[in-house]
Scaffold this active site. Structure first.
Site, mmCIF file in Angstrom:
data_model
loop_
_atom_site.group_PDB
_atom_site.id
_atom_site.type_symbol
_atom_site.label_atom_id
_atom_site.label_comp_id
_atom_site.label_asym_id
_atom_site.label_seq_id
_atom_site.Cartn_x
_atom_site.Cartn_y
_atom_site.Cartn_z
ATOM 1 N N LYS A 140 -19.625 3.136 -11.206
ATOM 2 C CA LYS A 140 -18.732 2.528 -10.055
ATOM 3 C C LYS A 140 -19.494 2.295 -8.907
ATOM 4 O O LYS A 140 -20.248 3.207 -8.253
ATOM 5 C CB LYS A 140 -17.640 3.444 -9.901
ATOM 6 C CG LYS A 140 -16.745 2.932 -8.793
ATOM 7 C CD LYS A 140 -15.378 3.975 -8.718
ATOM 8 C CE LYS A 140 -14.580 3.118 -7.651
ATOM 9 N NZ LYS A 140 -13.251 3.920 -7.421
ATOM 10 N N TYR A 192 -6.454 -8.897 -13.133
ATOM 11 C CA TYR A 192 -5.400 -9.101 -12.076
ATOM 12 C C TYR A 192 -4.962 -10.703 -12.815
ATOM 13 O O TYR A 192 -3.908 -10.984 -12.343
ATOM 14 C CB TYR A 192 -5.579 -9.253 -10.875
ATOM 15 C CG TYR A 192 -5.931 -7.935 -10.034
ATOM 16 C CD1 TYR A 192 -5.251 -7.128 -9.814
ATOM 17 C CD2 TYR A 192 -7.227 -7.783 -9.802
ATOM 18 C CE1 TYR A 192 -5.582 -5.383 -9.173
ATOM 19 C CE2 TYR A 192 -7.792 -6.523 -9.378
ATOM 20 C CZ TYR A 192 -6.733 -5.552 -9.269
ATOM 21 O OH TYR A 192 -7.239 -4.140 -8.489
ATOM 22 N N CYS A 251 -11.667 9.778 -1.254
ATOM 23 C CA CYS A 251 -11.230 9.818 -2.612
ATOM 24 C C CYS A 251 -11.374 11.477 -3.063
ATOM 25 O O CYS A 251 -11.682 11.779 -4.315
ATOM 26 C CB CYS A 251 -12.372 9.351 -3.767
ATOM 27 S SG CYS A 251 -12.131 7.381 -3.583
ATOM 28 N N LYS A 273 -17.767 -1.008 -13.069
ATOM 29 C CA LYS A 273 -17.118 -1.838 -11.832
ATOM 30 C C LYS A 273 -17.916 -1.863 -10.647
ATOM 31 O O LYS A 273 -18.386 -1.055 -10.248
ATOM 32 C CB LYS A 273 -15.816 -0.836 -11.506
ATOM 33 C CG LYS A 273 -14.827 -1.055 -10.509
ATOM 34 C CD LYS A 273 -13.867 -0.023 -10.247
ATOM 35 C CE LYS A 273 -13.095 -0.500 -8.967
ATOM 36 N NZ LYS A 273 -12.541 0.668 -8.484
ATOM 37 N N CYS A 305 -7.379 9.531 -9.017
ATOM 38 C CA CYS A 305 -7.995 9.468 -7.783
ATOM 39 C C CYS A 305 -7.297 10.094 -6.590
ATOM 40 O O CYS A 305 -6.128 10.387 -6.911
ATOM 41 C CB CYS A 305 -8.784 8.194 -7.410
ATOM 42 S SG CYS A 305 -10.038 8.273 -6.069
ATOM 43 N N ARG A 317 -8.007 -2.731 -0.607
ATOM 44 C CA ARG A 317 -7.819 -1.753 0.390
ATOM 45 C C ARG A 317 -6.480 -2.333 0.963
ATOM 46 O O ARG A 317 -5.674 -1.580 1.354
ATOM 47 C CB ARG A 317 -8.708 -2.011 1.566
ATOM 48 C CG ARG A 317 -10.285 -1.408 0.764
ATOM 49 C CD ARG A 317 -10.521 0.080 1.070
ATOM 50 N NE ARG A 317 -11.895 0.294 0.152
ATOM 51 C CZ ARG A 317 -13.126 0.394 0.570
ATOM 52 N NH1 ARG A 317 -13.544 0.262 1.732
ATOM 53 N NH2 ARG A 317 -13.935 0.868 -0.429
ATOM 54 N N SER A 346 -10.763 -6.615 -7.157
ATOM 55 C CA SER A 346 -9.907 -7.527 -6.162
ATOM 56 C C SER A 346 -10.513 -8.581 -5.598
ATOM 57 O O SER A 346 -10.228 -9.640 -5.552
ATOM 58 C CB SER A 346 -9.168 -6.603 -5.193
ATOM 59 O OG SER A 346 -10.168 -5.996 -4.564
ATOM 60 N N CYS A 351 -7.437 8.536 -3.022
ATOM 61 C CA CYS A 351 -7.739 7.860 -1.782
ATOM 62 C C CYS A 351 -6.280 7.061 -1.318
ATOM 63 O O CYS A 351 -6.179 6.856 -0.188
ATOM 64 C CB CYS A 351 -8.730 6.729 -2.081
ATOM 65 S SG CYS A 351 -8.698 5.746 -3.538
ATOM 66 N N ARG A 366 -17.632 4.595 1.083
ATOM 67 C CA ARG A 366 -17.694 5.442 0.179
ATOM 68 C C ARG A 366 -19.174 5.879 -0.397
ATOM 69 O O ARG A 366 -19.155 5.919 -1.706
ATOM 70 C CB ARG A 366 -16.698 5.166 -1.056
ATOM 71 C CG ARG A 366 -15.367 4.898 -0.730
ATOM 72 C CD ARG A 366 -14.617 4.846 -1.939
ATOM 73 N NE ARG A 366 -12.931 4.253 -1.789
ATOM 74 C CZ ARG A 366 -12.206 4.678 -1.130
ATOM 75 N NH1 ARG A 366 -12.260 5.885 -0.188
ATOM 76 N NH2 ARG A 366 -11.097 4.076 -0.880
HETATM 77 C C1 PBG Z 1 -10.400 3.705 -5.520
HETATM 78 C C2 PBG Z 1 -10.329 2.801 -6.251
HETATM 79 C C3 PBG Z 1 -10.855 1.423 -5.508
HETATM 80 C C4 PBG Z 1 -10.568 0.304 -6.820
HETATM 81 C C5 PBG Z 1 -10.081 1.139 -7.665
HETATM 82 N N1 PBG Z 1 -10.006 2.306 -7.529
HETATM 83 C C6 PBG Z 1 -11.251 1.072 -4.158
HETATM 84 C C7 PBG Z 1 -12.594 1.869 -3.875
HETATM 85 O O1 PBG Z 1 -13.248 2.295 -4.737
HETATM 86 O O2 PBG Z 1 -12.802 1.659 -2.745
HETATM 87 C C8 PBG Z 1 -10.911 -1.179 -6.558
HETATM 88 C C9 PBG Z 1 -10.150 -2.031 -7.544
HETATM 89 C C10 PBG Z 1 -10.336 -3.378 -6.910
HETATM 90 O O3 PBG Z 1 -10.899 -3.661 -5.965
HETATM 91 O O4 PBG Z 1 -9.619 -4.134 -7.530
HETATM 92 N N2 PBG Z 1 -10.715 5.041 -6.338
HETATM 93 ZN ZN ZN Z 2 -10.400 6.827 -4.727
#
Ligand code: PBG
Ligand code: ZN
Length: 324
Positions: free
Chosen positions: A197, A314, A132, A249, A122, A207, A275, A124, A218
């Protein structure tokens, strides 16, 4: 008179630890878990991520030592996220042969060749605006971003990544990456697509972990969490485009989607315990409301039961250390 007693007594098979374990239907293994890691360039010390207790940004200079530790503990795969000090409008560091994406893969493979490296693919964490992909006005330009995804994938494959894991949520990203990899001779590099996603509020702590510059959201490229049919469609599109494995996800609040995709596809399926899911368990336990070790295992088992083969979590090192 016989009907005053229940005909079926499910409690019979729950009477003892032996019975309960013999009749347990679902199990997860350490091999099923993928550890996501955050690697920052240009720093000397580990940086604790306050919204994810127990998780640190790893200085690039300490990555080899960490990888050794994970491999020794029995971890089989990691997902690498870079925390870049080289931001620009397109995230061009990601397709620099000596950029952070390439260096992370190289360090991992040089240190523990048998550990699978999944390269989060990605922009970002490498763009000055935190989106992204390539911005065109206020929108992310899908097709301009596809070209850059292909370049990043080739650089990561060249550096030794076993899996390219596109998380940009661009239409056609799997096809673009497969085409770029094949054209460069990387027929054996696999693609694990973040195929379904959602634009979830559960990414909040990430973040901070990734240090993204994003203002806004997003929602113009990630999915509406309320959409089930579209969720299945997104993963099936990635299968048609040549993905080797699919992903949902977040995981815990989307068990129905995991089950739907499990039934709609024969590809391996991963789910990402993100997360915010991690943070809720950690802070809930710290407040004394829940038992961390038990809730962690229950949450992972439930994701597995829903139909996931792999779980990005994690908690992977906690399980490696303390056992299933
Ligand atoms: C960005 C990305 C994100 C996560 C993994 N890749 C954040 C988003 O899409 O804003 C989130 C992972 C997590 O929250 O553990 N491409
Ligand atoms: Zn991204």
């Amino acid at each position: 008179m016989s009907n005053m007693f229940p005909v079926s007594r499910p409690r019979r098979l729950r009477q003892s630890p032996a019975l309960r374990s013999v009749f347990q239907e679902t199990e997860f293994r350490l091999e099923d878990l993928v550890l996501p890691i955050f690697v920052e360039e240009g720093i000397d010390d580990f940086v604790p991520i306050t919204s994810m207790p127990g998780v640190n940004r790893i200085p690039e200079s300490r990555l080899a030592g960490e990888i050794e530790r994970y491999a020794r503990a029995g971890i089989r795969s990691v997902m690498t996220f870079g925390v870049s000090h080289h931001l620009d409008a397109t995230g061009s560091d990601t397709w620099n042969e000596n950029g952070l994406v390439a260096r992370m893969a190289r360090i991992c493979k040089d240190t523990a060749p048998e550990l699978l490296v999944m390269s989060d693919t990605c922009f970002c964490e490498y763009t000055s605006h935190g989106h992204c992909g390539v911005l065109h006005g206020h929108e992310v330009d899908n097709d301009a971003t596809l070209i850059n995804l292909g370049k990043q994938a080739v650089v990561a494959a060249q550096a030794g990544a076993d899996f390219i894991a596109p998380s940009a949520a661009m239409d056609g990203q799997v096809q673009a990456i497969r085409g770029a990899l094949d054209a460069a001779g990387f027929h054996q590099t696999s693609i694990m697509a973040y195929s379904t996603k959602f634009a979830s509020s559960l990414y909040g702590p990430f973040r901070e972990a990734g240090g993204t510059a994003l203002k806004g959201d997003r929602k113009a490229y990630q999915m509406n969490p309320m959409n089930r049919r579209e969720a299945i469609r997104e993963s099936l599109l990635d299968e048609q485009e040549g993905a080797d494995a699919l992903m949902v996800k977040p995981a815990g609040a989307y068990l129905d989607i995991i089950r739907d995709i499990r039934e709609a596809s024969r590809l391996p399926l991963a789910a990402y315990q993100v997360s915010g899911e991690y943070a809720m368990i950690k802070f809930g336990a710290a407040a004394g409301a829940i038992d961390e070790a038990r809730v962690m295992r229950e949450s992972l088992g439930a994701i597995k039961r829903a139909g996931a083969d792999l779980i990005l979590t994690y908690f992977a090192m906690d399980i490696a250390r303390d056992g299933i």
